[in-house]
Design an enzyme around this catalytic site. Structure first.
Site, mmCIF file in Angstrom:
data_model
loop_
_atom_site.group_PDB
_atom_site.id
_atom_site.type_symbol
_atom_site.label_atom_id
_atom_site.label_comp_id
_atom_site.label_asym_id
_atom_site.label_seq_id
_atom_site.Cartn_x
_atom_site.Cartn_y
_atom_site.Cartn_z
ATOM 1 N N ASP A 258 -5.020 -3.156 4.823
ATOM 2 C CA ASP A 258 -5.496 -2.890 6.193
ATOM 3 C C ASP A 258 -6.923 -2.876 6.371
ATOM 4 O OD1 ASP A 258 -5.878 -0.576 4.517
ATOM 5 O OD2 ASP A 258 -4.651 0.497 5.425
ATOM 6 N N ASP B 294 -9.795 -5.938 2.266
ATOM 7 C CA ASP B 294 -8.502 -6.466 1.864
ATOM 8 C C ASP B 294 -8.236 -7.875 2.211
ATOM 9 O OD1 ASP B 294 -7.359 -4.280 0.692
ATOM 10 O OD2 ASP B 294 -6.649 -3.160 2.599
ATOM 11 N N ASP C 104 1.042 -1.193 -0.025
ATOM 12 C CA ASP C 104 -0.040 -0.213 -0.060
ATOM 13 C C ASP C 104 0.797 1.220 -0.167
ATOM 14 O OD1 ASP C 104 -2.304 -1.257 0.009
ATOM 15 O OD2 ASP C 104 -2.587 -1.311 2.423
HETATM 16 MG MG MG Z 1 -6.275 4.439 3.119
#
Ligand code: MG
Ligand code: ADP
Length: 886
Positions: free
Chosen positions: A613, A617, A326
């Site tokens: 997170d 996901d 990410d």
């Molecule tokens: Mg975010």
């Protein structure tokens, strides 16, 4: 029944005020009364139980049998030695298993979920174990429900209750519902939320009505205690290897026995020899040592902020070829600051510190919408909540638009929470007797649901021209690596359903926020590159923002390496699989895209690590070979689906964890090869002597002794060998590479054979000194003992020395440093000392049938013992030269 009572009654029953929560003193008192809020796991194994479980082993039975037989024939010293060995083995086993278990347990404690509670009038994050009945617990999407709650508030709250009911479709929760029927099943109690279930959407608040074993899940917790042993693939393979070696040992024993029969040797002697050979051949300490090396490694990893949840992940880590990360928070610091605003076609800078004035009413409206449409709070200089939203509330503070004040005047009556698919969030707040929808989110998403725009105080239609202007403004900010967020609003007379909110909006403007990259990440990315690992950025953010940051960090080198989620949708899966290696930045993706990305990389033979997170996901974390969850910002759902948790949310930690993973695997390999070489040495020495009609150079008790000093401490010390600084300069280990690949088997066989042959050499040397040969008949007892002692010392000491050769497959031991593994140096020194003690202390030398050697013979045995190490060093030198030539 709490579900049949109104909220007020429930609150009264627990003596708690809804706005204030429990006081700290109250909570402490209740903690002593009700105990910790945790489910009792399986009862711990007592030390005694652990000890006896060590004795439940075929090998131990054989040894105990041997002890009984030696007792019967009156060979007390042998019997005692065998018993001591059995005892010591069991104790060592207990200590190792105990340590390994404690290490794993300590790790599990680290991943205990946190919970939000209202206490002393403020919101606090506490360990979920500290929750007591009466606590007001705040729920948001992605959180594990920490206790049984009677809901007091709910806003679109949905809870996934499969842990309790088996139903995997989330159920809607409504605090206001009341059920009169006392038999309402758990799954239908929509005003309750139960421990161990998961909030997947919306927000809510509830009062804890039961904690720990009194909860619904606690009542059935016993059922869940099935102990699932989690062996790593390597452990499984080693277990299979151990079994095979066991069979080989039995076969060898049988052969020896038959040969001995033919040769008319002393049958009892041969029986003991066969048994001790079995002891030598079966690497019985191996599973325990591998387990403890893994456990120690995992403990070390927790110190560098990586909590490994499943042991097999340690091995997989070493083969990772792609790290998908990410952007926000992992590659960047997630310390957002709004730096620009854009209203009515004009940019304005936001001052870094201090107060500022809104130039226009438009700007004021823009900031108001952002502030009202946020869940974050900012009190006495501290922001809590999503950093993006904290930045917006802080922006309000700078322009004297305080969230706390505003939120009481323009009370929120409904909302549609943010999710990363829509990339929008909306709230409905009171406004001048009516209501107003405030929406914020990705500017492209806002454009899709807006039909007008506010320019210089007037609402005008959103023409293509104005749209283009706004998008251009957004791109200008994106190119500076800023995160761009748009705001829009609309007035309404009545309360709208969430589905009605996000249409027909009026665009207010944009803000651009800065989120600086983490400084250390750039080096980590370079390090990963050197190690043959590709880093890839995955983000919900705008393509240009993403590409700008990726460029800064060295993830991507050209804008063509970026692709957006909608572009991905346009390509079929197969075509995407072929092209995926080309991309380094995946922007504006939603969680479903992440699964597609993982699949595509995997289809090209990659071992993929993926971070995540959010609630959504979970599928991609599960699908990835290594799912990595964020410890700080991650939801409990993502943590549950992951293999590893980063306690610092930092990308650098992933690379560090991969390095540890590689080192741990390498160390396990060193240990195993060492153990196998030693065992092979013993087999070669004994088997050859039996086959060639020589006297057997080793007494059974001597073999047991050698196993005790070499298979334990030195093997363990190799398992904690310091990391190889070169390990991140090599490509990843292929996931289907066998354990013995790359000359590993060769090293074991070479070392083992050498150790065995040298032992026989020492034996011959001892006989020869007294004028006898290997085939001599009627060798005097004294001479035989002397020669045996020499063989005994060589076998033990050459193994100890050879452990040094294991430390690196290519580098010279002098380069690595003889003492750089202090544990190993200590283990070798201790082993030699013990070996000397056995020979020099009369009681022991008597028991082990050995004699003191002369000074010159000591030199001979030490010299012989150094040979395997020396040969291995020569082989390495030749290999190094061959590598350099290439
Ligand atoms: Mg975010
Ligand atoms: P990432 O964490 O990879 O940056 P997110 O899924 O969190 O991606 O965000 C994607 C986009 O959604 C952001 O670029 C932003 O435009 C928008 N966004 C992020 N957080 C919020 C929020 N709290 N409210 C509204 N929109 C948001």
């Amino acid at each position: 029944m709490w579900f049949s009572k109104p909220v007020d009654e429930v609150l009264d029953a627990f003596h708690v005020d809804q706005a204030h929560g429990l006081s700290s003193a109250d909570a402490r008192e209740r903690m002593t009364k009700y105990g910790e809020n945790k489910l009792k796991g399986k009862p711990e194994k007592s030390l005694a139980a652990l000890f006896f479980s060590q004795l439940k082993d075929m090998l131990i039975y054989v040894l105990l049998g041997a002890a009984v037989i030696t007792l019967v024939i009156g060979d007390y010293s042998d019997a005692i030695i065998i018993l001591i060995v059995v005892l010591l083995n069991a104790i060592i086993g207990v200590v190792q298993e105990f340590k390994a278990e404690k290490a794993i347990e300590a790790l599990q404690k680290l991943s205990v979920p946190r919970a939000l509670v209202r206490r002393d009038g403020e919101v606090r994050e506490i360990d979920s174990r500290e929750i007591v009945p009466g606590d007001l617990v705040i729920l948001d999407a992605g959180r594990l429900i920490p206790a049984d709650l009677r809901l007091t508030e709910s806003a679109n709250l949905q809870v996934e209750e499969s842990a309790l009911t088996g139903e995997s479709v989330p159920s809607e929760k409504k605090a206001r519902d009341i059920y009169d029927d006392p038999k309402t099943p758990l799954g239908d109690q929509s005003n309750m939320a139960f421990m161990s279930t998961l909030a997947t959407y919306g927000r809510g608040e509830g009062v804890a009505v039961a904690t720990g074993m009194n909860t619904e899940i606690g009542k059935i917790a016993q059922v869940l205690d099935a102990d699932d042993e989690d062996l790593t693939p390597l452990q499984k393979r080693l277990a299979a290897l151990g079994k095979m070696l066991g069979y080989i040992a039995i076969a060898i024993c049988a052969v020896i026995f038959v040969v001995a029969l033919i040769q008319r040797r002393d049958l009892f002697e041969m029986f003991l020899t066969a048994i001790s050979l079995a002891v030598a051949a079966i690497p019985e300490g191996l599973p325990a040592i591998v387990a403890i090396v893994l456990a120690l490694g995992v403990t070390r990893m927790s110190r560098i902020h990586a909590i490994v949840k499943r042991l097999p992940a340690v091995e997989t880590l070493g083969s990772v070829t792609i790290i998908c990360s990410d952007k926000t928070g992992t590659l960047t610091r997630n310390r957002m600051t709004v730096v620009h605003t854009y209203v009515s076609g004009k940019f304005a800078d936001v001052p870094e510190k201090g107060q500022a004035e809104c130039d226009t009413q438009d700007m004021k409206e823009l900031i108001r919408t952002f502030v009202l449409c946020s869940d974050a709070t900012y009190e006495s200089g501290e922001g809590t909540g999503d950093p993006t939203e904290v930045a917006l509330v802080v922006l309000g503070e700078k322009y004297r638009i305080q969230k706390k004040k505003l939120a009481t005047i323009n009370e929120r009556v409904a909302e549609k929470p943010f999710d990363s698919d829509r990339k929008l969030m909306s709230t409905l707040n009171k406004e001048n007797g009516g209501f107003r929808v405030h929406t914020k989110g990705a500017i492209d998403s806002i454009m899709k649901i807006a039909d007008s725009v506010r320019i210089e105080g007037k609402v005008v239609p959103l023409t293509e021209e104005i749209k283009a202007d706004i998008l251009r403004a957004a791109e200008t900010m994106s190119d500076q690596a800023l995160r761009v967020l748009g705001a829009a609003y609309k007035e309404t007379e009545q309360i709208l359903q969430p589905d009605e909110m996000e249409k027909g909006l009026t665009v207010l403007g944009l803000v651009g926020m800065m989120d600086p990259p983490r400084t250390e990440v750039k080096n980590a990315i370079q390090k990963a590159k050197n190690a043959g690992i590709t880093c890839v950025m995955i983000t919900g953010d705008h393509q240009r923002t993403a590409a700008a940051i990726a460029g800064e960090l060295g993830i991507a080198s050209s804008p063509e390496q970026a692709i957006s989620g909608s572009e991905m949708d346009a390509v079929a899966d197969e075509a995407f699989n072929e092209k995926v290696n080309h991309y380094r930045v995946f922007a504006r993706v939603s969680p479903e895209h992440k699964v597609k990305i993982v699949r595509a990389f995997q289809s090209n033979g990659n071992i993929v690590s993926m971070t995540g997170d959010g609630v959504n996901d979970a599928p991609s974390l599960k699908r990835a070979d290594i799912g990595v969850a964020m410890g700080i910002t991650g939801t409990d759902v993502s943590k549950g689906a992951s293999d590893m948790i980063l306690t610092d949310d930092n990308f650098t930690t992933i690379v560090a964890a991969i390095e540890e993973g590689r080192n741990i695997y390498a160390n396990i390999r060193k240990t195993v090869v060492f153990l196998l070489s030693c065992n092979l040495g013993e087999i070669v020495a004994i088997f050859a002597s039996v086959l060639f009609f020589w006297p057997v150079p080793l007494m059974p008790t001597q073999i047991l002794w050698i196993n005790l000093i070499t298979d334990t401490l030195p093997a363990l010390a190799l398992g904690v060998d310091p990391g190889d600084p070169e390990i991140m300069r090599r490509p990843p280990r292929s996931a289907d590479e066998g354990f013995f690949a790359g000359g590993v088997a060769f090293r074991a066989i070479l070392g083992g054979t050498l150790i065995g042959v040298l032992t026989l050499c020492a034996f011959y040397f001892g006989l020869n000194e007294h004028g006898y040969g290997l085939w001599s008949k009627n060798i005097p007892e004294n001479t035989l003992t002397y020669a045996e002692t020499m063989a005994f010392v060589v076998l033990a000491v050459s193994q100890l020395f050879y452990s040094l050769a294991m430390r690196h497959s290519l580098q010279s031991i002098f380069r690595i440093g003889l003492f750089s593994n202090r544990y190993l140096a200590g283990a070798i020194a201790l082993g030699m000392l013990l070996q000397y003690a056995v020979i020099s202390i009369p009681v022991l030398s008597g028991a082990f049938h050995v004699q003191m050697l002369t000074m010159s013979d000591w030199l001979v045995v030490i010299g012989l013992s150094l040979v395997p190490l020396a040969v291995s060093e020569c082989v390495k030198a030749v290999m190094r030269m061959a590598f350099e030539k290439r």
